[in-house]
Design an enzyme around this catalytic site. Structure first.
Site, short mmCIF file in Angstrom:
data_model
loop_
_atom_site.label_atom_id
_atom_site.label_comp_id
_atom_site.label_asym_id
_atom_site.label_seq_id
_atom_site.Cartn_x
_atom_site.Cartn_y
_atom_site.Cartn_z
N LEU A 41 2.47 0.70 -5.34
CA LEU A 41 3.08 -0.39 -4.58
C LEU A 41 2.05 -1.51 -4.58
O LEU A 41 0.86 -1.26 -4.39
CB LEU A 41 3.34 0.03 -3.13
CG LEU A 41 4.70 0.55 -2.75
CD1 LEU A 41 4.73 0.94 -1.27
CD2 LEU A 41 5.81 -0.43 -3.05
N ASP A 42 2.50 -2.72 -4.80
CA ASP A 42 1.58 -3.85 -4.82
C ASP A 42 0.82 -3.98 -3.51
O ASP A 42 1.30 -3.56 -2.46
CB ASP A 42 2.34 -5.16 -5.08
CG ASP A 42 2.99 -5.20 -6.45
OD1 ASP A 42 2.46 -4.58 -7.37
OD2 ASP A 42 4.03 -5.86 -6.56
N TYR A 43 -0.31 -4.64 -3.57
CA TYR A 43 -1.15 -4.91 -2.41
C TYR A 43 -0.35 -5.57 -1.30
O TYR A 43 -0.52 -5.26 -0.12
CB TYR A 43 -2.30 -5.81 -2.87
CG TYR A 43 -3.30 -6.20 -1.82
CD1 TYR A 43 -4.27 -5.29 -1.39
CD2 TYR A 43 -3.31 -7.48 -1.28
CE1 TYR A 43 -5.20 -5.65 -0.44
CE2 TYR A 43 -4.25 -7.85 -0.33
CZ TYR A 43 -5.19 -6.92 0.09
OH TYR A 43 -6.12 -7.26 1.03
N ASP A 44 0.56 -6.47 -1.68
CA ASP A 44 1.33 -7.22 -0.68
C ASP A 44 2.72 -6.64 -0.44
O ASP A 44 3.58 -7.29 0.15
CB ASP A 44 1.42 -8.70 -1.07
CG ASP A 44 1.90 -8.92 -2.48
OD1 ASP A 44 2.13 -7.95 -3.22
OD2 ASP A 44 2.06 -10.10 -2.87
N SER A 45 2.95 -5.40 -0.86
CA SER A 45 4.20 -4.69 -0.57
C SER A 45 3.92 -3.56 0.41
O SER A 45 2.77 -3.14 0.56
CB SER A 45 4.80 -4.11 -1.85
OG SER A 45 5.13 -5.16 -2.75
#
Length: 177
Positions: A41-45
């Site tokens: 999962l992305d850092y900002d997700s």
């Protein structure tokens, strides 16, 4: 062993970080030893991240040939029109090729935790929530898909991977599956 973890916003999906200053990682959450993320999962997700110590299981969960559906709640900027939702359902042309068709529908604002930091609010720009289910996992795919149809993503929360659900896990909490 299979673990469901609710990854908070602003956490890397790895156990170490070499950047300066270091960012928060999975090592900050007292997870069991010897488990590793099955996917990213992305850092900002935010949301459901599965971790396992079973390499074969990790492969089944992440290999595109197994087409594990992943469902996301996506807060987008703008009011989704029927043609934008239809484009997501039919597949979207991205710079790395056409996506597979997705399930896409508008949903009421989900009853979830507040994000820290909060999503920016603009009085003059409406926002809406979508439930988007995809069966592939390209880099930042959901964000790129919504942007391609004119609905930039403001917040992204994964709620399912295959048969596994986030359910009532709070950010930073985990449970054995």
């Amino acid at each position: 062993m299979l673990i469901a973890f609710n990854k908070p916003y602003g956490v890397l999906c790895q156990f170490t970080d070499r950047s300066t200053p270091p960012r928060r990682t999975l090592a900050d959450f007292a997870l069991p030893a010897d488990v590793y993320p099955a996917g990213r999962l992305d850092y900002d997700s935010e949301g459901l991240l599965l971790l396992t110590d079973d390499g074969a299981l990790a492969h089944r969960l992440t290999d595109p040939r197994h087409k594990q559906p992943k469902t996301y709640w996506v807060q987008v900027e703008g009011e989704p029109r029927d043609e934008q939702l239809a484009a997501l359902r039919n597949g979207v042309e991205l710079n790395d090729g056409m996506t597979r068709p997705a399930q896409a529908q508008r949903v009421e604002t989900p009853a979830i935790w507040p994000r820290d930091p909060p999503v920016r609010f603009r009085k003059t720009v409406p926002d809406a929530w979508l439930a988007l289910t995809i069966s592939e996992g390209r880099n930042r795919q959901v964000r790129r898909m919504t942007a391609a149809v004119g609905l930039p993503t403001l917040r992204l929360v994964r709620v399912t991977v295959g048969p596994y659900r986030l359910d009532a896990l709070a950010p930073g909490e985990w449970r054995h599956l």
